[in-house]
Design an enzyme around this catalytic site. Structure first.
Site, PDB file in Angstrom:
ATOM      1  N   LYS A  91       0.855  -1.187   0.000  1.00 22.85           N
ATOM      2  CA  LYS A  91       0.000   0.000   0.000  1.00 22.85           C
ATOM      3  C   LYS A  91       0.893   1.240   0.000  1.00 22.85           C
ATOM      4  O   LYS A  91       1.742   1.412   0.899  1.00 22.85           O
ATOM      5  CB  LYS A  91      -0.863  -0.040   1.272  1.00 22.85           C
ATOM      6  CG  LYS A  91      -2.247   0.525   1.113  1.00 22.85           C
ATOM      7  CD  LYS A  91      -3.041   0.245   2.371  1.00 22.85           C
ATOM      8  CE  LYS A  91      -4.431   0.814   2.298  1.00 22.85           C
ATOM      9  NZ  LYS A  91      -5.127   0.695   3.576  1.00 22.85           N
TER      10      LYS A  91
HETATM   11  O1  G3P Z   1      -8.840   1.558   4.393  1.00 21.80           O
HETATM   12  C1  G3P Z   1      -8.705   2.888   4.811  1.00 21.80           C
HETATM   13  C2  G3P Z   1      -9.487   3.104   6.035  1.00 21.80           C
HETATM   14  O2  G3P Z   1      -8.960   2.340   7.059  1.00 21.80           O
HETATM   15  C3  G3P Z   1      -9.623   4.499   6.519  1.00 21.80           C
HETATM   16  O3  G3P Z   1     -10.759   4.486   7.303  1.00 21.80           O
HETATM   17  O4  G3P Z   1     -12.314   5.253   9.014  1.00 21.80           O
HETATM   18  O5  G3P Z   1      -9.857   5.818   9.183  1.00 21.80           O
HETATM   19  O6  G3P Z   1     -11.286   6.891   7.477  1.00 21.80           O
HETATM   20  P1  G3P Z   1     -11.074   5.682   8.293  1.00 21.80           P
END
Ligand code: G3P
Length: 222
Positions: A91
């Protein structure tokens, strides 16, 4: 449509895998920090061992994120991560350096996931660099009063126009409606937190109907 789980928590990954519909896992440094416990006690070696454990549980792509900003350092780190298991996907952030690293990995047969994508142009660049996956963060766009799913619609449309092989992972999923809309738009994958996977199952009419069926079933002699 494929379901990935967005977590580094092994219990959650095992529980989702037991459902028999888990196609992969995405992690990021923040998700790793959640399971790492005391800062300082969790080493980079522990991180790699943790990714290896995830790969033992799930048969599918497991995204592990680089933790540096310079493309040459990303390449060194990514090659090390790719050696952990054939299912590891590197990633990389959608930056100039990230794009250079993605191009390198793509040229060397290592799969990548372009992350922190917030615009259609960024997604176009990811595809042109040869990214295997692109991760638009819909929840974080919603957080700033911008329609996250509109970005997914644009990316799916652009990729269809040119036949790009890059798969769209809807990321930063916050609730079941994000999953419905991902499916309606034809996104390849949604990477879903465990709490939201559980929410997908629930419906109050299912609970109510089941309660009545159980009551009525109890009148039968066994
Ligand atoms: O896959 C990316 C994700 O983990 C981000 O999620 O909830 O931190 O915006 P969030």
């Amino acid at each position: 449509m494929k379901f990935f789980i967005d977590t580094a928590n092994l219990d959650e990954i095992r529980a989702a895998a037991e459902l028999g519909m888990l196609d992969g896992v995405t992690t990021n440094p923040s998700l790793i920090a959640k399971i790492a416990g005391d800062p300082g006690n969790f080493t980079y070696r522990d991180f790699k061992e943790h990714i290896a454990r995830i790969c033992e549980i799930v048969e599918g792509p497991v995204s592990a994120e680089v933790t540096c900003l310079d493309s040459r350092e990303m390449i060194v780190e990514g090659e090390e991560l790719a050696d952990i298991h054939e299912n590891v996907v590197i990633k990389c952030p959608l930056t100039i350096d990230g794009l250079k690293a993605i191009r390198h990995f793509s040229d060397h047969g290592i799969r990548t996931n372009a992350t922190l994508v917030f615009s259609p142009n960024q997604a176009l660049l990811a595809a042109k660099a040869g990214a295997s996956f692109v991760s638009p963060f819909v929840g974080r766009l919603d957080d700033i009063s911008t329609e996250g799913m509109a970005l997914v619609e644009q990316i799916v449309h652009i990729y269809d126009n040119y036949g790009y092989a890059t798969e769209v992972i809807v990321a930063s999923v916050r609730h079941p409606q994000h999953v419905v809309e991902s499916a309606m738009l034809g996104a390849d994958i949604a990477t879903i937190p465990f709490s939201v996977i559980r929410q997908l199952v629930n419906h109050p009419l299912t609970d109510l109907g089941l309660k009545k069926f159980m009551e009525d079933a109890s009148v039968m002699k066994k």
